[in-house]
Write a protein that holds these residues in place. Structure first.
Motif: not given
Length: 783
Positions: A223-224, A290-291, A293-294, A297, A334, A343, A347, A351
């Motif tokens: 995501c980053n 988190t990883k 989910c992203l 995403f 999310f 988050f 971050l 997004i």
């Protein structure tokens, strides 16, 4: 002889800057020619060292001439990148061959070359930094130190102009970051690329390099990297050429990560365990969720982007329902992580920029991709608003007035909504309803934070002392915030570079900005709310010191015609002030026992009813007559008849032994009803004979037991005419009675029936009054 004649005064000769640069350029060209013809490694290294000195002198002496002769690129390619790229290839081959001795030798040589380049570019960076400080504030430079001032005196004829300094400084940071990246010093590489972004936010090169560093450092956090590729592709001045291809590789790598690590096709719903567990375990579980989910995403956005490609709309079908289902799944995951504060604001800020990127590139493509990208942006905003609502409510309850988490990412999203076309639908309504709630909470919070109303004005280019806003400069979706920069030079001015790089920090200024940052953030958000409320494009209004959402109602073209009193056959209706071309019409009852409001999305068309020549309308002369029409049309579909007046029942329901209709009071029947007949399957109790002196009703045929209820009997069952009671029917109270029974209507409802004038009072029935409202009061707006 006098002393003045025996000793001549000294003469100082100085070369002009142009002559100095010309000499250096010729020297550099000779060295490059020798280096190209050299086959000895030691000789090549010595020639490269000499070239570094000559190129460095030109860069520091005259950045304008350096730009004209492409000195920065020549220095990088000839002295460093050519050898470094060859060494990297040799190291890769040695790793494949597992030749450890050769690998150690090549690695040692590679490290030496990188360290030499870092030393040179560090030196050039210190020179440009000092030059900026000297020109910006001479007094401040003297306090920083005198060891770097010798750099300016070391070159004869050095230029004192700042022209070209920022551009040269930008390239120094780019190449220095690459050298740190080759040496796997990723933190220093990121710092260099960040500084390059500050000097030229409209150029895509440093964003692409940041994405590469992010992928190399942590491949799982795609995501980053996606955020930096978005910035590189939609840079205002120059997109980086390889970023689109790099982005495709990122999507492939992210898909592979999901296939390898994701056991569930849906993103996880994070639910922290209630039982006691170690903080390390909880943190690890949260990071894993988190990883995942992203990663989902990123995969979802890739799916939306793929739907926009030319020819896809014809070559393959886009499964909109499946995509929307995945959108809901991602938002559920999310939201669960937002509640767990997984988050950071930084971050979330990325997004929001990613969602804006997808909306921007889908804006002029297929309709389905445009709608999906826009709805996903609105879903993201509504989810942020849910969490923000909880935070603001808790802060108001506890009388806190500090900084509000998640407000700035949500605020940036609201800023971008000014640039997209207005939409409709479920996600649109959900977002703007939540926006009105957040606006009211921030309005209350501003009083506690002592933020003056209307203290901020939105106008053209901004200068908000918020670093998040400064980071938006150079990003195409937010061009409206920095119009002057988007249309000008990609490099900022030398004066702005001093502040952007924080070369001359002031502690007092830092304290003041930290104290004012929350006030600025709240004031600007309130200004955004006011702009939305003042703009008809947005479904937000402001009245009674509160914001509210206004639902847009679809407008029927057939109902736009004006109801003229001459065309309306009853008394003219009173026009409600709120009934304005498709807006929601709300009627509120006066009685305390009637608390519900009736909302009508579409005004029902007026019912055409003939006039009775014997009855005059209110305010009309009794001598006014109108000839009855030859035929009465059936009631329109918008006004349904009560039970018993529909099509014949083929299977009438027996009602023996149970009375489904409530008993009707005798005073509600001024005329006798039907004697002992079955109406619409309900057994009606026989009505007593008419009292003495009252003639029985004429012309009323017997009811048919097969369920086809004649109109003439039905109106008697429901009470007949009544002038003493009030009805909820808007046309019953003043309904003129014409020669209704003289013409046979075409509706099957009236088939084979002889109607009397009393049949027109069906809608003035006491039964309808008893079913829908009180028999003495009415909330009919036309009554």
């Amino acid at each position: 002889m006098p002393d003045s004649q025996t000793h001549r005064p000294g003469v100082s000769l100085k070369r002009s800057p142009d002559a100095y640069i010309s000499t250096k350029l010729k020297e550099a060209a000779d060295l490059e020619h020798k280096l190209k013809a050299s086959s000895d490694d030691n000789e090549s290294v010595a020639l490269q060292h000499s070239l570094c000195e000559v190129f460095g002198d030109i860069l520091m002496s005259d950045p304008v001439a350096a730009k004209k002769n492409e000195i920065s690129g020549r220095l990088w390619n000839v002295c460093f990148y050519s050898d470094i790229s060859q060494l990297r290839s040799k190291i890769s081959r040695a790793k494949r061959k597992k030749d450890h001795d050769d690998l150690k030798r090549l690695t040692r040589e590679f490290k030496r070359r990188c360290e030499g380049g870092v030393a040179l570019y560090d030196y050039l960076g210190r020179h440009f930094k000092t030059k900026l400080l000297i020109q910006a504030d001479q007094s401040q430079t003297q306090d920083i130190g005198t060891q770097e001032s010798s750099v300016d005196d070391s070159v004869e004829g050095i230029s004192k102009s700042l022209e070209g300094v920022v551009e040269s400084f930008f390239k120094v940071y780019i190449y220095l970051g690459d050298l740190h990246r080759y040496g796997e010093n990723f933190s220093k590489a990121e710092d260099c690329y960040y500084n390059a972004v500050k000097l030229a936010p409209g150029k895509g090169n440093p964003y692409n390099q940041l994405a590469v560093v992010t992928q190399t450092k942590d491949p799982k956090m795609s995501c980053n990297a996606l955020h930096w590729y978005c910035r590189s592709i939609l840079a205002t001045h120059q997109a980086f050429g390889t970023s689109p291809d790099n982005l495709e590789r990122l999507f492939v790598a992210n898909k592979g990560y999901l296939n390898e690590h994701s056991r569930n096709p849906k993103p996880p719903i994070y639910m922290p365990e209630k039982r006691k567990s170690s903080s390390e375990l909880v943190r690890a579980q949260q990071q894993a969720a988190t990883k995942s989910c992203l990663a989902h995403f990123v995969e979802l956005l890739h799916e939306i982007i793929e739907s926009r490609k030319p020819g896809d709309a014809d070559d393959k079908d886009v499964d909109e329902e499946a995509t929307r289902s995945r959108m809901s799944d991602v938002m559920a995951s999310f939201e669960s992580l937002l509640q767990a504060t997984a988050f950071s604001d930084a971050l979330l800020f990325k997004i929001v920029q990613i969602c804006a990127f997808v909306c921007e590139i889908c804006r002029t493509t297929t309709p389905i991709s445009k709608e999906l990208s826009r709805d996903f942006l609105l879903m993201t905003g509504a989810t942020l608003a849910t969490r923000l609502n909880s935070i603001l409510t808790r802060m108001l309850e506890k009388a806190k007035a500090g900084s509000v988490r998640f407000l700035l990412p949500y605020q940036i999203l609201c800023e971008y909504l000014r640039q997209i076309e207005e939409s409709e639908g479920k996600e649109h309504d959900i977002f703007w309803k939540s926006f009105s709630e957040i606006a009211n909470l921030v309005l209350k919070f501003s009083i506690r934070a002592k933020v003056a109303p209307n203290s901020y004005v939105l106008n053209g280019d901004i200068n908000v002392p918020l670093k998040e806003y400064q980071q938006l400069r150079g990003y195409r979706p937010f061009n409206f915030l920095y119009k002057n920069y988007a249309a000008g030079n990609p490099f900022i001015s030398a004066e702005d570079a001093v502040d952007a790089l924080d070369l001359n920090p002031s502690q007092e200024h830092a304290r003041n900005s930290a104290a004012d940052i929350n006030t600025t953030k709240i004031a600007r958000f309130l200004a955004i709310c006011k702009e939305y409320a003042d703009n008809d494009r947005f479904p937000i209004t402001f009245s009674d010191d509160a914001y509210s959402f206004v639902e847009k109602v679809a407008q029927d073209e057939d109902q736009d015609e004006h109801i003229d009193g001459a065309d309306f056959t009853g008394s003219a209706p009173e026009v409600c002030d709120e009934d304005d071309a498709g807006d929601v019409v709300v009627f509120r009852a006066v009685e305390e026992n009637v608390s519900d409001a009736f909302t009508s999305k579409q005004a029902q068309p007026p019912l055409a009813i003939p006039r009775n020549p014997n009855v005059a309308n209110e305010g009309e002369s009794e001598t006014t007559h109108m000839a009855p029409p030859p035929e009465v049309l059936p009631p329109p579909a918008a006004l349904l008849p009560p039970p018993g007046f529909t099509a014949p029942m083929h299977n009438p329901v027996s009602n023996q032994g149970r009375n489904l209709l409530p008993p009707m009071p005798p005073q509600q029947y001024p005329h006798p009803g039907v004697y002992g007949h079955v109406v619409q399957g309900y057994h009606m109790a026989p009505t007593p004979p008419p009292p003495p002196g009252m003639a029985p009703l004429q012309g009323v045929p017997a009811a048919e037991i097969n369920g086809h209820v004649p109109f003439g009997q039905a109106w008697q069952v429901f009470g007949g005419p009544s002038n003493s009671t009030q009805s909820a029917n808007p046309f019953a109270a003043t309904m003129p009675i014409g020669s209704f029974g003289h013409a046979k209507p075409a509706s099957p409802m009236f088939e084979d029936q002889h109607m009397t004038t009393d049949g027109t009072s069906l809608l003035d029935s006491a039964l309808i009054d008893s079913l829908f409202m009180d028999d003495t009061k009415t909330n009919n707006p036309w009554k």
